[in-house]
Motif scaffolding. Structure first.
Motif, short mmCIF file in Angstrom:
data_model
loop_
_atom_site.label_atom_id
_atom_site.label_comp_id
_atom_site.label_asym_id
_atom_site.label_seq_id
_atom_site.Cartn_x
_atom_site.Cartn_y
_atom_site.Cartn_z
N SER A 163 38.46 34.38 48.16
CA SER A 163 37.18 34.68 48.81
C SER A 163 36.04 33.96 48.09
O SER A 163 35.13 33.41 48.73
CB SER A 163 36.92 36.19 48.80
N ARG A 164 36.10 33.97 46.76
CA ARG A 164 35.05 33.30 45.97
C ARG A 164 35.04 31.80 46.24
O ARG A 164 33.98 31.21 46.45
CB ARG A 164 35.30 33.57 44.48
N THR A 190 40.32 38.12 45.70
CA THR A 190 38.99 37.89 45.14
C THR A 190 38.76 36.42 44.86
O THR A 190 37.69 35.87 45.18
CB THR A 190 38.81 38.70 43.84
N GLU A 191 39.77 35.75 44.28
CA GLU A 191 39.61 34.34 43.93
C GLU A 191 39.48 33.46 45.17
O GLU A 191 38.63 32.56 45.22
CB GLU A 191 40.81 33.90 43.08
N GLU A 246 45.11 41.77 44.96
CA GLU A 246 43.65 41.86 44.93
C GLU A 246 43.03 40.71 44.14
O GLU A 246 41.99 40.18 44.53
CB GLU A 246 43.23 43.19 44.33
#
Length: 768
Positions: free
Chosen positions: A451-452, A448-449, A444
């Motif tokens: 996607s950012r 998240t990283e 996860e």
């Protein structure tokens, strides 16, 4: 089975007469009697849903049109003064129009469907077999179909959503999400639904064609009296074709409150549907807020923290608008620029679009970079004052009246340019988004990283698209010249001497231009300086042999705003100058390598001010810059002495004109950090206030070049740079040493900027 959307007996009679006429398309003519039913969910649930035959359901409605004036059918203020709404006339006016103006109404019909087809589609999309749910489904399809048929008559600019909140609340997927929120947060399901309904009621723009026409006419003086709109509309035809398949997300630069009106008028002239404009709560005051909401403005809370229901409603609303191909618009900088150049982007709303694509709700969305550039802006003075500590005045009726009064003054041209549309799906995929690239994340945190970072790359491309289509204006060039000298006025010939080589550079690079041809006309430069003088930006002294011009005291930040609107075009040139000067002063064993490394180091100082490409692309851009200076250099690496001579021959240096204010602001921040105990926590607000105060002192001492360096906005980005280098962390000698090295680097860069100024031919001419 005709389902008729009517409001008066006259409309019902018009439809009944039409059904018995030869005007009915042949494919819809019935052999026997035609059944008619009012388009109402209650009536449909009672008389249509339970039928065991399979009639063809044909939605029919009446469209009323305003009187044609100058080739357009728009509602005017005079219509409202007469207490009429031409798009929804009362029954007395309807009766008069039927007899006297048959061109003022049309019978429209939507695409029909068999009752069995409607049942199948309803179950597939919603899954709720209740008669009431099916009746709402049929009603919605009929309303949307008739709306589409009406737009074929009145034009796409009047595309408006209908029954939005009802459709979202009826969505099976949204109901499941609300149930999950209920379970996760231990909130009663009914309470979650009530809060979701309330949030949608707060969010959903209730568009009105009448209000849209009137609002456009009322707001036009806020820009039409001040500016002549120069819009490049060459790409709008292909953009409109693209809109037939994908929703468009317009992302304009944000320099003025008038941006939405200027862009809205350009799109309306080209028959685009009105955008859903995402706005902040600061403009919800009466009467602007209620009116704007009825023209497509979506007011989003500034902060909604951990409110999962509001967040879910907002995300679902975004997905709904994109799915239905309603176009969106917002200012991805998050607010108006304070300095004149593009600000760093905000990612929140962009992420909602990305999530709709990641989740398969919409195939794609096309991001449209839009540059809106003003030659003059009355509101810049207030924005500039905020950078030195003045409080922003709240918006309200008094503010609006003052703003409208200021807009009566002519301010030149406003340029609207559209960048190439970007496929968000393609951009996310190419940027390694884990949901779209085919390379799932390991956990996860990695998801998240990645996607950012993918979203950041998308925003970067949008910013580049805006900057690439932002023209250099006459005011940009004139303020560039006047800000480049300290405590000295320039004659007309001296201003001309600064501008002339810069214009040759602009032409050689093919940089977009405003109406720069005015400078070639006899008296053209004088008229530009006169307009800046009338606006209070420039002061003119005409008591001697010839007039001389300088920046009006206290107006340096305003002048910098105009300069900065096009300053990004000169950054690479300025970096090359500093690199050559560094290599010349430090020949060593490999001066060329020293120049490249210096260019990269100075670029790193400016990475929170400008949008630089990756290292490889940046090096290629610098090579192109050097090739422009020395066309033959590719055959052999240039000698630093020759490069410096070539710079002198161009007749201008740009480093001190384009970059000095940014480096000076960074020096203030760096020195304040170096003098601070590294064991103490840095309170950002207090620290920024300290920088403004000490910056004024350094300006009085002559350590800063000009007042445009004393800017809370520039200090904020300088503090971001320090944080990126880990210099805001609490620590000991290592942090102290890092801060001192930061300050020393800026002092060294400042010395080279001063050297560039001393070598500037136009400055040397002025000193003779």
């Amino acid at each position: 089975m005709v389902v008729a959307e009517t409001t008066t007996p006259i409309e019902r009679r018009l439809i009944s007469n039409w059904l018995r006429s030869a005007e009915v398309p042949a494919e819809y003519r019935a052999d026997g009697p035609v059944e008619e039913m009012e388009l109402d969910p209650g009536r449909l649930a009672q008389d249509l849903v339970g039928r065991d035959d399979d009639p063809l359901v044909l939605p029919v409605g009446v469209v009323w049109l305003p009187e044609a004036r100058d080739g357009e059918r728009r509602v005017r203020l005079s219509d409202i003064v007469a207490l009429t709404n031409p798009r929804n006339p009362n029954r007395f006016l309807q009766k008069w129009l039927v007899g006297r103006s048959p061109d003022r109404f049309r019978i429209v019909l939507a695409e029909p469907a068999r009752l069995s087809e409607l049942r199948a589609r309803h179950l597939a999309e919603d899954g709720d077999p209740a008669p009431e749910s099916f009746a709402r489904f049929v009603t919605h399809r009929a309303v949307v179909g008739l709306d589409r048929a009406e737009r074929a008559v009145i034009g796409d600019r009047y595309k408006v959503p209908k029954l939005v909140a009802e459709q979202i609340m009826d969505s099976a997927s949204f109901r499941r999400r609300l149930d999950a929120i209920s379970t996760e947060h231990n909130i009663a399901p009914e309470e979650v639904r009530i809060r979701a309904t309330s949030a949608l009621g707060e969010l959903v723009a209730v568009q009105s064609r009448l209000v849209t026409d009137l609002f456009t006419e009322m707001m036009r003086p806020l820009h039409s009296a001040a500016w002549t709109v120069r819009a490049d509309e060459t790409g709008l035809r292909s953009l409109r074709e693209l809109n037939r398949r994908y929703p468009l997300v317009f992302l304009p630069s944000h320099r003025s409150y008038a941006d939405a009106f200027v862009l809205g008028d350009v799109l309306a002239r080209n028959d685009f549907p009105r955008n859903h404009l995402m706005g902040g709560a600061n403009l919800t005051f009466w009467p602007i807020g209620p009116i704007a909401r009825r023209t497509g403005t979506v007011f989003i809370r500034r902060s909604f923290g951990d409110d999962a229901v509001y967040k879910a409603a907002l995300e679902e609303y975004f997905a709904y608008l994109l799915t239905k191909r309603f176009n969106l618009e917002w200012y991805f900088e998050g607010g108006r620029t304070r300095t004149g150049k593009l600000r760093s982007p905000r990612y929140g709303l962009l992420n909602y679009v990305a999530n709709a694509i990641r989740g398969g709700r919409v195939e794609d969305a096309m991001l449209v970079p839009v540059s809106i550039t003003y030659e003059g802006l009355a509101e810049v003075a207030a924005v500039a004052a905020e950078q030195t500590g003045a409080q922003k005045k709240p918006e309200g009726l008094t503010w609006l009246a003052k703003y409208a009064r200021n807009q009566r003054r002519r301010a030149g041209n406003v340029y609207v340019r559209f960048g190439e549309p970007l496929s968000m799906r393609s951009q996310l995929t190419a940027s390694g988004d884990p949901d779209l690239s085919g390379e799932p994340a390991a956990d996860e945190a990695e998801h998240t990283e990645r996607s950012r970072k993918a979203l950041q790359k998308v925003a970067f491309e949008v910013a580049v698209g805006i900057n690439c289509h932002t023209p250099v204006t006459v005011n940009c060039l004139v303020t560039l010249a006047l800000l480049g000298v300290r405590d000295r006025a320039l004659t007309l010939d001296e201003v001309r001497a600064v501008i002339a080589p810069v214009r040759r550079y602009i032409d050689a690079r093919g940089i977009p231009q405003g109406e720069l041809g005015v400078l070639d006309i006899e008296g053209g430069l004088e008229s530009v300086l006169s307009a800046l003088s009338d606006a209070g930006v420039v002061t003119t002294y005409a008591g001697g042999d010839e007039p001389v011009y300088s920046i009006q005291p206290g107006q340096h930040l305003v002048a910098a705003f105009y300069r900065n609107s096009g300053v990004h075009w000169f950054v690479n040139r300025a970096l090359m100058e500093l690199a050559v000067l560094h290599a010349h002063a430090n020949p060593g064993l490999d001066p060329v390598r020293a120049a490249w490394e210096e260019a990269k180091a100075v670029r790193d100082l400016l990475k929170f001010e400008f949008f630089f490409p990756d290292r490889d692309k940046f090096e290629a851009d610098m090579r192109d810059e050097l090739a422009l200076l020395m066309p033959s250099w590719r055959d052999a690496l240039p000698d630093v002495e020759l490069a410096l001579a070539a710079l002198l021959e161009t007749g201008f240096f740009m480093a001190h004109r384009a970059l000095r204010s940014f480096f000076d602001a960074q020096l203030v921040v760096a020195e304040r950090l170096a003098r601070r105990d590294p064991a103490l926590q840095v309170d950002r607000k207090t620290f920024l206030d300290e920088c403004v105060a000490v910056g004024r002192q350094m300006l009085l001492q002559g350590r800063l070049f000009g007042p445009e360096s004393v800017s809370s906005e520039l200090f904020t980005t300088a503090l971001q740079l320090a944080a990126n280098r880990g210099l805001l962390e609490r620590g000991g000698d290592e942090i102290r040493q890092g801060r001192e090295e930061f300050a020393a680097q800026l002092l060294a860069v400042g010395e080279r900027v001063r050297l560039a100024e001393s070598l500037d031919v136009s400055n040397r001419k002025a000193e003779r």
